[in-house]
Design an enzyme around this catalytic site. Sequence first.
Site, PDB file in Angstrom:
ATOM      1  N   HIS A 262       8.869  -3.675  -4.045  1.00 39.33           N
ATOM      2  CA  HIS A 262       8.221  -4.100  -2.807  1.00 39.33           C
ATOM      3  C   HIS A 262       9.236  -4.675  -1.828  1.00 39.33           C
ATOM      4  CE1 HIS A 262       4.715  -5.196  -0.441  1.00 39.33           C
ATOM      5  NE2 HIS A 262       5.180  -6.421  -0.306  1.00 39.33           N
TER       6      HIS A 262
ATOM      7  N   CYS B 280       5.192  -0.392   2.456  1.00 40.43           N
ATOM      8  CA  CYS B 280       5.765  -1.727   2.658  1.00 40.43           C
ATOM      9  C   CYS B 280       7.129  -1.696   3.334  1.00 40.43           C
ATOM     10  CB  CYS B 280       5.816  -2.503   1.346  1.00 40.43           C
ATOM     11  SG  CYS B 280       6.931  -1.829   0.104  1.00 40.43           S
TER      12      CYS B 280
ATOM     13  N   ASP C   4       0.812  -1.214   0.000  1.00 45.24           N
ATOM     14  CA  ASP C   4       0.000   0.000   0.000  1.00 45.24           C
ATOM     15  C   ASP C   4       0.849   1.268   0.000  1.00 45.24           C
ATOM     16  OD1 ASP C   4       1.087  -0.213   2.491  1.00 45.24           O
ATOM     17  OD2 ASP C   4      -0.786   0.047   3.597  1.00 45.24           O
TER      18      ASP C   4
END
Length: 231
Positions: free
Chosen positions: A208, A102, A99
């Site tokens: 990520h 991370c 979101d």
Amino acid sequence: MQSELMRNETHSVGECSSSTSLSSQRDIEDDRMIAVVLSEEYAELDGAVARRLSNLAPVPHVPRINSYIPNLSDASLDYQRLLQRLKVYGLYEVKVSGDGNCQFRALSDQMFKSPEYHKHVRKEVVKQLKDCRNLYEGYVPMKYKKYYRKMSKSGEWGDHVTLQAAADKFAAKICLLTSFRETCFIEIAPQFEAPKREFWLSFWSEVHYNSLYEIRDAPISHKPRKKHWLF
């Protein structure tokens, strides 16, 4: 975070030439061969994450802001490379929400065994950026106040400058197992004191972060079933 990548980069997939695709496929095949060899070589490894990766020479860390987001095709290949490395070293990711928080969620999980304290982690990192401006300003190619104000907002992606600030703030060595082809392992150490602890993160490069454990050390609530634990 992944969904934003999809939205922003789907249009670039068609731009990859056939020669680039063939080259990328060869890279993946090479990685698979390396993974098989390493799997056999390190099959008997046991102990903490640090011992499992002790054979890897870390790459020196250079703080930098996010400037490049890979296209969908490159990101997919990178993710497969990261999965292979996790399998080789017998490591498990505690997956955190993509979101925009991370990096801070993964750090929170390492600190508190829960990603839900990411707001506290972000607040402390931003305080470090504000209080020690001289340590980080040279790595930020924009007005520094604008940068740390942006970083104070929930959903703003963390970068390698915030990782350095976190290492300094929490007196921690932050270790990244990455999906970069040429850079498997990065260490980020505190600049002015010996680290008092270690945080281990996986880094799907520029996309990520997740929290990283040896499988037996993963928080009980996150432990997977014995089969399919990697995926």
